[in-house]
Enzyme design. Sequence first.
Site, PDB file in Angstrom:
ATOM      1  N   ASP A  53      68.285  73.428  72.755  1.00 18.79           N
ATOM      2  CA  ASP A  53      67.312  74.066  73.629  1.00 18.79           C
ATOM      3  C   ASP A  53      66.168  73.088  73.859  1.00 18.79           C
ATOM      4  OD1 ASP A  53      66.322  76.198  75.203  1.00 18.79           O
ATOM      5  OD2 ASP A  53      65.048  76.893  73.570  1.00 18.79           O
TER       6      ASP A  53
ATOM      7  N   GLU B  36      61.863  72.901  75.145  1.00 19.33           N
ATOM      8  CA  GLU B  36      60.607  73.508  75.589  1.00 19.33           C
ATOM      9  C   GLU B  36      59.985  72.486  76.523  1.00 19.33           C
ATOM     10  OE1 GLU B  36      60.158  76.554  75.039  1.00 19.33           O
ATOM     11  OE2 GLU B  36      61.510  76.785  73.328  1.00 19.33           O
TER      12      GLU B  36
ATOM     13  N   ASP C 209      67.231  73.750  81.317  1.00 23.37           N
ATOM     14  CA  ASP C 209      67.410  72.699  80.317  1.00 23.37           C
ATOM     15  C   ASP C 209      68.135  71.504  80.923  1.00 23.37           C
ATOM     16  OD1 ASP C 209      66.355  74.059  77.891  1.00 23.37           O
ATOM     17  OD2 ASP C 209      67.995  75.445  78.305  1.00 23.37           O
TER      18      ASP C 209
ATOM     19  N   TYR D   2      58.896  79.959  66.833  1.00 19.92           N
ATOM     20  CA  TYR D   2      59.578  80.393  68.057  1.00 19.92           C
ATOM     21  C   TYR D   2      60.654  79.386  68.455  1.00 19.92           C
ATOM     22  CZ  TYR D   2      60.203  81.081  73.091  1.00 19.92           C
ATOM     23  OH  TYR D   2      60.740  81.251  74.344  1.00 19.92           O
TER      24      TYR D   2
ATOM     25  N   ASP E  74      64.936  79.774  68.519  1.00 25.17           N
ATOM     26  CA  ASP E  74      65.731  79.582  69.727  1.00 25.17           C
ATOM     27  C   ASP E  74      67.052  78.873  69.468  1.00 25.17           C
ATOM     28  OD1 ASP E  74      64.201  80.957  71.529  1.00 25.17           O
ATOM     29  OD2 ASP E  74      63.397  79.198  72.551  1.00 25.17           O
TER      30      ASP E  74
END
Length: 189
Positions: free
Chosen positions: A28, A30, A85, A151, A155
Amino acid sequence: MTHQRIETDEALRTLLERHAGERFVAVDTEFRRRDTFCPQVALLQLCWKKDAYLIDPSKVSEIESVAAMLVNPVLVKLIHSPSEDLEVFNRWLQIIPTPLFDTQRALAVLGRGFGLGYRAMVEMYTGDVISKEETNSDWLKRPLTDRQLGYAASDVTYLRQIGEQLYAACAESQRLSWVLEDTARLTLG
């Protein structure tokens, strides 16, 4: 959720070498897009087993090894709804990870929900309700808060566990090629 921050090239090399023989990795990112046309990568999250690894792109420079891992044809990259992504990887590393296994597509192919979000998938499979409060936080601001790090870790840790289950279910139902082929089409556009 346990996680380890990766903020040096040496730590990144060690991490990738230690997991070189694995079959699955949850992936993942961010990023920030709020005030830019293109996403700005802020964090790469990976999970091979139970621990999340949070790689800070602002602190590591040897990203070629990350790109090589993400295109390794033996390592299946578990990802949920990957379109944004993929844009991040294309812009940041000039690659598209492959092979990709999209858990959102797998859920649909297995008849377990169409367009199901990550939070709903986690709750369905584990009963845990995860917070999405940090979704729109400023991921480029340093230092990242403990809440942001928690967080980010959640994920990929849930994704790793659930993704492997969905992969096995797709293989058992002879629908694995459907998901892999459908996800591969995303990489062509």
